[in-house]
Motif scaffolding. Structure first.
Motif, PDB file in Angstrom:
ATOM      1  N   THR A   4       0.905  -1.182  -0.173  1.00  0.00           N
ATOM      2  CA  THR A   4       0.091  -0.077  -0.001  1.00  0.00           C
ATOM      3  C   THR A   4       0.881   1.257   0.020  1.00  0.00           C
ATOM      4  OG1 THR A   4      -1.462  -1.104   1.151  1.00  0.00           O
ATOM      5  CG2 THR A   4      -2.034   1.263   1.288  1.00  0.00           C
ATOM      6  N   VAL A 182      -5.004   2.685   6.282  1.00  0.00           N
ATOM      7  CA  VAL A 182      -4.899   1.167   5.426  1.00  0.00           C
ATOM      8  C   VAL A 182      -5.545   0.293   6.602  1.00  0.00           C
ATOM      9  CG1 VAL A 182      -3.335  -0.729   4.849  1.00  0.00           C
ATOM     10  CG2 VAL A 182      -2.461   1.645   4.514  1.00  0.00           C
ATOM     11  N   TYR A 259      -3.737   4.692  -2.947  1.00  0.00           N
ATOM     12  CA  TYR A 259      -4.004   3.272  -2.228  1.00  0.00           C
ATOM     13  C   TYR A 259      -3.852   2.356  -3.371  1.00  0.00           C
ATOM     14  CZ  TYR A 259      -6.107  -0.416   0.608  1.00  0.00           C
ATOM     15  OH  TYR A 259      -6.227  -1.587   1.130  1.00  0.00           O
TER      16      TYR A 259
END
Length: 264
Positions: A4, A182, A259
Motif C-alpha cells: 500500500t 490502511v 492506495y
C-alpha cells in the motif's frame, strides 16, 4: 503480500497580509507584537495597509533584501499595544541580527511619531494574535497553526473589540500515521469488496472541514459506482479527521491518498 502506497500532500495555504487572507501566498517573515508583556510573532502586516507603502524605501540607500527562499518581506516590523491603541515602535531589516540595520522612523513618519512611537491611525481591520501550542502545516515554506488566537478588531489603530478563540486544530491519527488509514479500510471492508479492489490504484481525496467530523471524501480510479460509494461510505465512518483554523477562518485542506492493494 499487500503493498500500500500513501501520499499526503497539503495543497492550499493562506497567509494574511493586510486585512484579507490570500490563498497560496508564499511565506512571509512574521512581524512582532509587544502586548501584555509578551513579544509575539504575528502574520498580519499593518504596513501593507499604509497608503503608497514601498518596502524598498524603508532603509534609505541601504540595500536590504530577504535572504530565504520564498520570502517576500525585507523587514520585520515591531508593534506595541498601549492602552488599547496600536503603535509602530521599530522596523528591523530582515537580517537585523547580522547587519544591525533599522529604519529611521522619524524620517519615515515625521508627522506621526511621538516618544519614538508611531500612532497607527491608518489601520482598520483585524489583528490576529496567536497563543498556546502550535503545529506546522508544511516544512518549506511553512507557517504555524496555533491552538488559540485573539482576534482584535481595530478602527484607526484603536481596539474596539477583542475575541478569544481556542481549539483551532485537530490532527487525527490518520494524518499522523498513514498506516492507520490502511488498517481502518482493511478492518471495515468485506472479502468481496477486497477482491474487487485487488490490484487497483485508487486516489482517495479528503477535504477538511469545520470540525473533526465535518470532512468530505471523494474517490478517483474506480469505474464501478457501487464500489466507489461503498468505499466512500466506509471512509465516512472514520471516528474523526483533521480540521484547522487560522485567522478566524477554516483552512480547506485537500489531502490526497493513493492506495494500491496488491493482495495475493
Amino acid at each position: 503480500m499487500k503493498k500500500t502506497v500513501l501520499y499526503f500532500i497539503i495543497l492550499t495555504i493562506n497567509i494574511s497580509y493586510c486585512q484579507k487572507q490570500r490563498a497560496g501566498q508564499p511565506y512571509a517573515q512574521p512581524d512582532l507584537l509587544i502586548w501584555k508583556k509578551d513579544t509575539i510573532q504575528i502574520q498580519t502586516f499593518p504596513l501593507y495597509c499604509l497608503s503608497k507603502f514601498d518596502q524598498s524605501k524603508l532603509f534609505g540607500n541601504k540595500n536590504v533584501k530577504p535572504e530565504c527562499w520564498g520570502c517576500l518581506k525585507n523587514y520585520t516590523a515591531e508593534w506595541k499595544i498601549i492602552k488599547d491603541k496600536l503603535y509602530l515602535s521599530n522596523i528591523y531589516s530582515f537580517n537585523f541580527k547580522k547587519d544591525s540595520i533599522k529604519a529611521d522612523l522619524n524620517e519615515l513618519f515625521p508627522n506621526k511619531i511621538k516618544n519614538n512611537l508611531v500612532s497607527v491611525d491608518w489601520y482598520s481591520g483585524n489583528l490576529f494574535v496567536p497563543k498556546g501550542e502550535n503545529i506546522w502545516m508544511s516544512q518549506s515554506p511553512g507557517f504555524p497553526i496555533y491552538e488559540s488566537e485573539w482576534n482584535l478588531t481595530l478602527k484607526k489603530g484603536k481596539i474596539e473589540n477583542a475575541v478569544f478563540k481556542t481549539g483551532n486544530y485537530h490532527k487525527s491519527i490518520y494524518t499522523q500515521d498513514p498506516k492507520e488509514i490502511v488498517s481502518f479500510i482493511d478492518n471495515q471492508l468485506d472479502q468481496e469488496t477486497r477482491t474487487k479492489l485487488k490490484n487497483k490504484r485508487i486516489s482517495i481525496i479528503f477535504k477538511t472541514g469545520k470540525s473533526k467530523n465535518n470532512y468530505s471524501v471523494s474517490i478517483k480510479g474506480i469505474n464501478d459506482k457501487n464500489l466507489e460509494m461503498k468505499l466512500i461510505n466506509t471512509l465516512k465512518k472514520l471516528p474523526d479527521f483533521d480540521f484547522y483554523y487560522r485567522h478566524g477562518e477554516e483552512l480547506n485542506l485537500t489531502i490526497p491518498v493513493t492506495y494500491i492493494d496488491n493482495r495475493p
